[in-house]
Write an enzyme that holds these catalytic residues in place. Structure first.
Site, PDB file in Angstrom:
ATOM      1  N   ASP A 181       0.932  -1.074  -0.114  1.00  0.00           N
ATOM      2  CA  ASP A 181       0.093  -0.173  -0.028  1.00  0.00           C
ATOM      3  C   ASP A 181       0.760   1.167   0.036  1.00  0.00           C
ATOM      4  OD1 ASP A 181       0.932  -0.349   2.644  1.00  0.00           O
ATOM      5  OD2 ASP A 181      -0.735   0.692   3.521  1.00  0.00           O
ATOM      6  N   LEU A 217       8.404  -3.028   6.382  1.00  0.00           N
ATOM      7  CA  LEU A 217       9.126  -4.001   5.287  1.00  0.00           C
ATOM      8  C   LEU A 217       8.122  -4.676   4.475  1.00  0.00           C
ATOM      9  CD1 LEU A 217      11.720  -5.760   7.912  1.00  0.00           C
ATOM     10  CD2 LEU A 217      11.916  -3.718   6.481  1.00  0.00           C
TER      11      LEU A 217
END
Ligand SMILES: C[S@@+](CC[C@H](N)C(=O)[O-])C[C@H]1O[C@@H](n2cnc3c(N)ncnc32)[C@H](O)[C@@H]1O
Length: 294
Positions: A181, A217
């Site tokens: 995202d 991450l």
């Protein structure tokens, strides 16, 4: 002399003659070359055996390892329930990251138990473009992870959690959000875990390494870091091996390294520092068997 097309053949130029000679020589020495290569290989094998190093086609052997036969029973889930929040490009990146988790898992001697849940709809459609994914050694499940595992065993991984994962617990199921995202849905996985009343935790990045960039991450990096730890590496080793150099990750000094016990001690001493407004700044560890539930 007539040529194949009926015309006269042109004599070979000096350059062509040299080329032809070289090719002939190459072909004439082929058998001898193969013999020399085989001998060299044999010699290397003998040296490796003498040094106690593993021999044989290690890669091939590793690929034969399956999750079912693995001694590692650690369950890790990629939760693919975020289809609708991703544009097509991000959904393909997400699927690619899942495929990297699978690749990493099949290259170790003790693969983890990798589940991909809520695997239907758009993400299944995109995945179907990956050739032969049905044969991957991955548990693809239509169900949501909540329907597959006991609630009390689940720990949702999120960089925004105030809880720090200090060790990987084989009795727990670690869930990675299958979401690419680029920070658009900041805090979403934490919010969802809180709403569902399940435990959550972040990787101990701050405790072991310094990083120039954000500590969010990718799915496959999170997976590989946990895999590294289950394979016997330390958190620090696993972070440094996995996080790309462009993220500027460097290990913290040895004296600043915290062992699990020290982390827990720190957290007890600093428990008043916990900030609800900025949860990621506090340092509260999740102790195995006692993950914080919200
Ligand atoms: C790209 S991140 C998605 C970020 C998303 N905005 C969220 O709310 O989590 C993909 C997933 O990797 C995991 N993850 C990434 N960084 C992490 C960290 N530092 N600690 C724990 N999990 C992390 C989380 O499970 C996260 O959902």
């Amino acid at each position: 002399m007539p040529s194949a097309n009926g015309g006269e053949t042109q004599p070979l130029s000096k350059r062509q003659q040299k080329k032809l000679l070289r090719r002939q020589k190459w072909n004439d020495t082929k058998v001898e070359r193969r013999k020399r290569e085989r001998e060299k290989l044999k010699k290397r094998l003998v040296e490796k055996r003498a040094a106690g190093e593993p021999c044989g086609n290690i890669r091939k052997k590793l690929k034969q390892m399956t999750m079912a036969s693995s001694s590692c029973k650690q369950r890790v889930v990629v939760d693919m329930s975020f289809d609708d929040l991703m544009i097509e490009k991000h959904l393909s990146q997400c699927v690619k990251q899942v495929s990297r988790c699978y690749s990493a898992n099949r290259r170790v001697s003790s693969p983890m138990q990798l589940y991909v849940t809520s695997f239907e709809g758009k993400c299944a459609e995109v995945m179907s473009k990956q050739n032969g994914y049905e044969h991957w050694d991955v548990y693809f499940k239509k169900e949501n992870y909540m329907d597959l595992f006991p609630k009390e065993d689940i720990i949702y991984l999120t960089s925004e959690s105030r809880n720090v994962i200090t060790s990987v617990d084989e009795n727990k199921v670690y869930v990675i959000g299958g979401l690419v995202d680029h920070n658009v849905h900041k805090g979403l996985c934490l919010r969802l875990a809180e709403e569902k009343g399940i435990a959550h935790g972040r990787l101990p990045i701050d405790e072991f390494i310094e990083m120039k960039t954000r500590k969010v991450l990718t799915i496959d990096h999170v997976f590989r870091i946990i895999l590294g730890v289950t394979e016997g590496g330390s958190w620090k080793e696993s972070f440094l091996k996995t996080i790309p150099a462009r993220k500027g990750a460097v290990g913290k000094d040895e004296e600043n390294d915290c062992e699990d016990s020290e982390l827990e001690k720190d957290a007890t001493n600093n428990s008043d520092d916990k900030s609800e407004d900025n949860p990621s700044e506090s340092r509260e560890p999740v102790c195995e068997g006692d993950p914080e539930k919200s």
